[in-house]
Scaffold this motif. Structure first.
Motif, PDB file in Angstrom:
ATOM      1  N   ASN A  34      77.144  43.839  26.814  1.00 36.99           N
ATOM      2  CA  ASN A  34      77.975  44.490  25.795  1.00 36.99           C
ATOM      3  C   ASN A  34      77.694  43.929  24.411  1.00 36.99           C
ATOM      4  O   ASN A  34      77.642  44.672  23.420  1.00 36.99           O
ATOM      5  N   VAL A  35      77.505  42.606  24.348  1.00 36.10           N
ATOM      6  CA  VAL A  35      77.189  41.970  23.068  1.00 36.10           C
ATOM      7  C   VAL A  35      75.874  42.499  22.524  1.00 36.10           C
ATOM      8  O   VAL A  35      75.755  42.854  21.348  1.00 36.10           O
ATOM      9  N   ILE A  36      74.866  42.581  23.396  1.00 27.68           N
ATOM     10  CA  ILE A  36      73.548  43.086  22.993  1.00 27.68           C
ATOM     11  C   ILE A  36      73.648  44.525  22.503  1.00 27.68           C
ATOM     12  O   ILE A  36      73.068  44.891  21.469  1.00 27.68           O
ATOM     13  N   SER A  37      74.389  45.336  23.232  1.00 29.88           N
ATOM     14  CA  SER A  37      74.562  46.739  22.849  1.00 29.88           C
ATOM     15  C   SER A  37      75.217  46.865  21.476  1.00 29.88           C
ATOM     16  O   SER A  37      74.773  47.654  20.632  1.00 29.88           O
ATOM     17  N   ASN A  38      76.251  46.057  21.236  1.00 34.10           N
ATOM     18  CA  ASN A  38      76.957  46.116  19.951  1.00 34.10           C
ATOM     19  C   ASN A  38      76.051  45.682  18.797  1.00 34.10           C
ATOM     20  O   ASN A  38      76.088  46.280  17.709  1.00 34.10           O
ATOM     21  N   ILE A  39      75.234  44.650  19.024  1.00 32.23           N
ATOM     22  CA  ILE A  39      74.322  44.192  17.969  1.00 32.23           C
ATOM     23  C   ILE A  39      73.315  45.286  17.633  1.00 32.23           C
ATOM     24  O   ILE A  39      73.032  45.557  16.454  1.00 32.23           O
ATOM     25  N   ARG A  40      72.770  45.921  18.666  1.00 28.47           N
ATOM     26  CA  ARG A  40      71.771  46.979  18.434  1.00 28.47           C
ATOM     27  C   ARG A  40      72.371  48.173  17.695  1.00 28.47           C
ATOM     28  O   ARG A  40      71.727  48.761  16.812  1.00 28.47           O
ATOM     29  N   VAL A  41      73.609  48.493  18.028  1.00 27.76           N
ATOM     30  CA  VAL A  41      74.285  49.601  17.341  1.00 27.76           C
ATOM     31  C   VAL A  41      74.459  49.279  15.864  1.00 27.76           C
ATOM     32  O   VAL A  41      74.200  50.122  14.992  1.00 27.76           O
ATOM     33  N   ARG A  42      74.868  48.045  15.575  1.00 23.11           N
ATOM     34  CA  ARG A  42      75.103  47.667  14.182  1.00 23.11           C
ATOM     35  C   ARG A  42      73.799  47.585  13.399  1.00 23.11           C
ATOM     36  O   ARG A  42      73.732  47.944  12.224  1.00 23.11           O
ATOM     37  N   LEU A  43      72.751  47.086  14.039  1.00 20.16           N
ATOM     38  CA  LEU A  43      71.455  47.033  13.360  1.00 20.16           C
ATOM     39  C   LEU A  43      70.949  48.429  13.048  1.00 20.16           C
ATOM     40  O   LEU A  43      70.399  48.688  11.968  1.00 20.16           O
ATOM     41  N   LYS A  44      71.144  49.332  13.985  1.00 19.70           N
ATOM     42  CA  LYS A  44      70.696  50.712  13.787  1.00 19.70           C
ATOM     43  C   LYS A  44      71.504  51.405  12.705  1.00 19.70           C
ATOM     44  O   LYS A  44      70.969  52.143  11.866  1.00 19.70           O
TER      45      LYS A  44
END
Length: 378
Positions: A324-334
């Protein structure tokens, strides 16, 4: 460590099975030397044999401190002890402490209690303060920080009630009491590092209060003062700079190293002040989390092969969290954006945990009983 001989104590108990003082001593031995739930077993036996102030309080305190699933019973037992009208401050301070913290002592739910709840904390902190003043001088010299903790918790409760003037008055009293410890023998048993840490936490709370009431100048002055404290944590300071709106100062307080996602205000400040830095840090965080995920997955496979199902379940929960942490980081970077946090600063006020309040605990030099006799080892 105490010099209790548990075999000798158990032998004595065989001869005097209804001796609640002996049961209480055995319980204290197992609190210091954990062996399953034997501490709870003997605390319970002592209480069932004689529901005295001391036995009722010790059972309530240990339930609330170590057996979180029994939190509600711990509170009810503490209320029962209070009905016996204790003369010492332990039961009153313990009850106020229970109301100031929920299970685990780490949640922020204190900011969402009822008016009556905060009034109850204030009431019992004040009673505890009055009782503390009657404790033996030697005990007060050993525990001079208790009044500071009580006043801090009153100040936090006043803050939750929006009674900011009263809150500030109590925070200032805390600082004055702490300063007095440097001038009297009361602080002799306390290291300078502990005194610095206590002052640091108090000034953080005072700074939060100034931010809450809109006194930006006082808040900035205290933040400058806090940075000179030996216990200063740059993340604390950066977080408060960010909340004030000093985004560049907040960003400068932190290096490009890892920062947990829970520091939302700091991340927001970095994004506002230096987007390149924000991207670098998020990318490093992402890489670290991906590496951590791979390690957890390998560990989970080892547990599966070894048929260690409990550990496997725990590791799988950790894996899901990391995903979940990884997913949230990728969403914010995108998205290339970071929304301004809307959390209330009231959630950040630090209450004081008073430490061990068990009657008869020799390890901490505690009061032996409610008559406020001192430990024989003191």
């Amino acid at each position: 460590m105490t010099d209790y001989d548990i075999d000798e104590l158990l032998e004595q108990l065989g001869q005097h099975p209804d001796d609640d003082n002996l049961l209480a001593i055995i319980a204290l031995y197992y609190i210091e030397n954990p062996e399953g739930d034997k501490d709870l077993e003997y605390l319970e036996k002592a209480y069932q044999t004689n529901p005295s102030i001391e036995n009722t309080h010790n059972l309530a305190f240990q339930l609330n401190r170590e057996y979180w699933s029994e939190e509600k019973r711990g509170i009810e037992l503490q209320k029962q002890a209070l009905l016996l009208q204790p003369q010492s401050y332990y039961p009153y301070a313990s009850y106020a402490q229970m109301l100031s913290f929920d299970v685990g002592l780490t949640d922020d739910s204190f900011a969402f209690k009822s008016v009556e709840h905060y009034q109850e904390v204030i009431k019992y902190c004040l009673i505890a303060m009055d009782k503390y003043s009657n404790a033996p001088l030697k005990h007060r010299q050993l525990y001079p920080l208790i009044p500071i903790g009580l006043y801090n918790n009153i100040a936090c409760s006043c803050t939750m009630l929006d009674d900011y003037d009263r809150a500030l008055s109590y925070f200032l009293q805390c600082i004055q009491l702490l300063e007095n410890l440097n001038s009297y023998d009361f602080g002799a048993a306390i290291s300078q590092a502990i005194l610095d840490d206590e002052k640091y936490k108090l000034l953080l709370n005072q700074t939060r209060l100034y931010i809450l009431i809109g006194n930006r100048q006082q808040a900035l002055m205290l933040l400058s003062q806090l940075q000179k404290n030996t216990q200063c944590d740059n993340l604390d300071i950066a977080n408060l700079y960010a909340i004030i709106g000093e985004y560049e100062l907040a960003s400068e307080m932190v290096s490009d190293n890892y920062i947990d996602d829970s520091w939302e205000w700091i991340w927001y400040a970095i994004y506002q002040a230096d987007q390149d830095k924000w991207h670098r840090m998020k990318q490093v965080t992402l890489e670290n989390e991906v590496k951590s995920l791979a390690e957890s997955q390998a560990e989970a496979e080892n547990y599966r092969v070894a048929n260690e199902l409990d550990l496997l379940e725990q590791e799988n929960e950790a894996i899901e969290h990391t995903k979940n942490v990884i997913s949230n980081i990728r969403v914010r970077l995108k998205a290339d954006s970071y929304h301004k946090p809307d959390d209330s600063i009231k959630k950040e006020f630090l209450r004081t945990f008073f430490g061990c309040l068990l009657f008869g605990c020799h390890v901490h030099g505690n009061l032996m009983d409610d008559t406020m006799a001192m430990s024989a080892q003191e």
